[in-house]
Design a protein around this motif. Structure first.
Motif, mmCIF file in Angstrom:
data_model
loop_
_atom_site.group_PDB
_atom_site.id
_atom_site.type_symbol
_atom_site.label_atom_id
_atom_site.label_comp_id
_atom_site.label_asym_id
_atom_site.label_seq_id
_atom_site.Cartn_x
_atom_site.Cartn_y
_atom_site.Cartn_z
ATOM 1 N N ALA A 54 52.067 31.323 41.318
ATOM 2 C CA ALA A 54 51.856 32.813 41.038
ATOM 3 C C ALA A 54 51.795 32.784 39.479
ATOM 4 O O ALA A 54 50.762 33.784 39.318
ATOM 5 N N PHE A 55 52.331 32.359 38.720
ATOM 6 C CA PHE A 55 52.344 32.378 37.157
ATOM 7 C C PHE A 55 50.721 32.205 36.631
ATOM 8 O O PHE A 55 50.073 32.787 36.008
ATOM 9 N N PHE A 56 50.329 30.897 37.192
ATOM 10 C CA PHE A 56 49.023 30.536 37.030
ATOM 11 C C PHE A 56 47.831 31.325 37.610
ATOM 12 O O PHE A 56 46.844 31.605 36.887
ATOM 13 N N GLU A 57 48.207 31.963 38.530
ATOM 14 C CA GLU A 57 47.174 32.850 39.219
ATOM 15 C C GLU A 57 47.179 34.301 38.627
ATOM 16 O O GLU A 57 46.063 34.822 38.565
ATOM 17 N N GLY A 58 48.311 34.543 38.028
ATOM 18 C CA GLY A 58 48.349 35.774 37.122
ATOM 19 C C GLY A 58 47.701 35.698 35.892
ATOM 20 O O GLY A 58 46.867 36.688 35.509
ATOM 21 N N LEU B 242 44.390 37.705 34.826
ATOM 22 C CA LEU B 242 44.100 38.644 33.423
ATOM 23 C C LEU B 242 42.787 38.081 32.872
ATOM 24 O O LEU B 242 42.216 39.100 32.345
ATOM 25 N N PHE B 243 42.545 36.740 32.786
ATOM 26 C CA PHE B 243 41.367 36.395 32.208
ATOM 27 C C PHE B 243 40.141 36.562 32.743
ATOM 28 O O PHE B 243 39.129 37.338 32.370
ATOM 29 N N VAL B 244 39.807 36.432 34.134
ATOM 30 C CA VAL B 244 38.748 36.580 34.962
ATOM 31 C C VAL B 244 38.649 37.971 35.319
ATOM 32 O O VAL B 244 37.380 38.523 35.180
ATOM 33 N N ASP B 245 39.494 38.634 35.704
ATOM 34 C CA ASP B 245 39.270 40.170 36.111
ATOM 35 C C ASP B 245 39.435 41.138 35.060
ATOM 36 O O ASP B 245 38.829 42.301 35.237
ATOM 37 N N ILE B 246 40.140 40.817 34.113
ATOM 38 C CA ILE B 246 40.372 42.069 32.955
ATOM 39 C C ILE B 246 39.681 41.906 31.696
ATOM 40 O O ILE B 246 38.912 42.511 31.157
ATOM 41 N N LEU B 247 39.964 40.466 31.102
ATOM 42 C CA LEU B 247 39.508 40.265 29.611
ATOM 43 C C LEU B 247 38.133 39.992 29.870
ATOM 44 O O LEU B 247 37.237 40.154 28.542
ATOM 45 N N PHE B 248 37.601 39.258 30.743
ATOM 46 C CA PHE B 248 36.228 38.761 30.754
ATOM 47 C C PHE B 248 35.026 39.907 31.282
ATOM 48 O O PHE B 248 34.010 39.720 31.730
ATOM 49 N N ALA B 249 35.794 41.080 31.750
ATOM 50 C CA ALA B 249 34.882 42.121 32.509
ATOM 51 C C ALA B 249 33.889 42.693 31.551
ATOM 52 O O ALA B 249 32.761 42.597 32.013
ATOM 53 N N PRO B 250 34.195 42.877 30.469
ATOM 54 C CA PRO B 250 33.051 43.182 29.522
ATOM 55 C C PRO B 250 31.855 41.961 29.395
ATOM 56 O O PRO B 250 30.544 42.515 29.204
ATOM 57 N N LEU B 251 32.310 40.777 29.404
ATOM 58 C CA LEU B 251 31.271 39.864 29.359
ATOM 59 C C LEU B 251 30.232 39.838 30.570
ATOM 60 O O LEU B 251 29.193 39.476 30.403
#
Length: 77
Positions: free
Chosen positions: A3-7, A11-20
């Protein structure tokens, strides 16, 4: 632990990379629109280079520039 790694993935795929992802989808409609960030960064870098060259010229004209090659001990050998 999984669950930690899925979190982290969420974070990266769905939130931080959304503008890209937005820029990637915009590229199909407008190349110039998708590359606006690149153009802005190139303009900032060009301005910084011009400013830096002007400052170097200013210091050289004032005689503050030390261009003596013996300024470093390893160059005198």
């Amino acid at each position: 632990m999984k669950a930690f790694f899925e979190g982290i993935q969420y974070l990266f795929v769905d939130i931080l990379f959304a503008p890209l992802d937005l820029l990637r989808s915009l590229e199909l409609k407008s190349w110039f629109g998708a590359n606006t960030v690149n153009w802005i960064l190139m303009c900032i870098c060009a301005y910084a280079i011009v400013y830096w060259c002007k400052q170097l010229k200013l210091h050289q004209d004032n005689g503050e520039e030390n261009q003596d090659t013996t300024a470093h001990s390893f160059l005198t050998k």
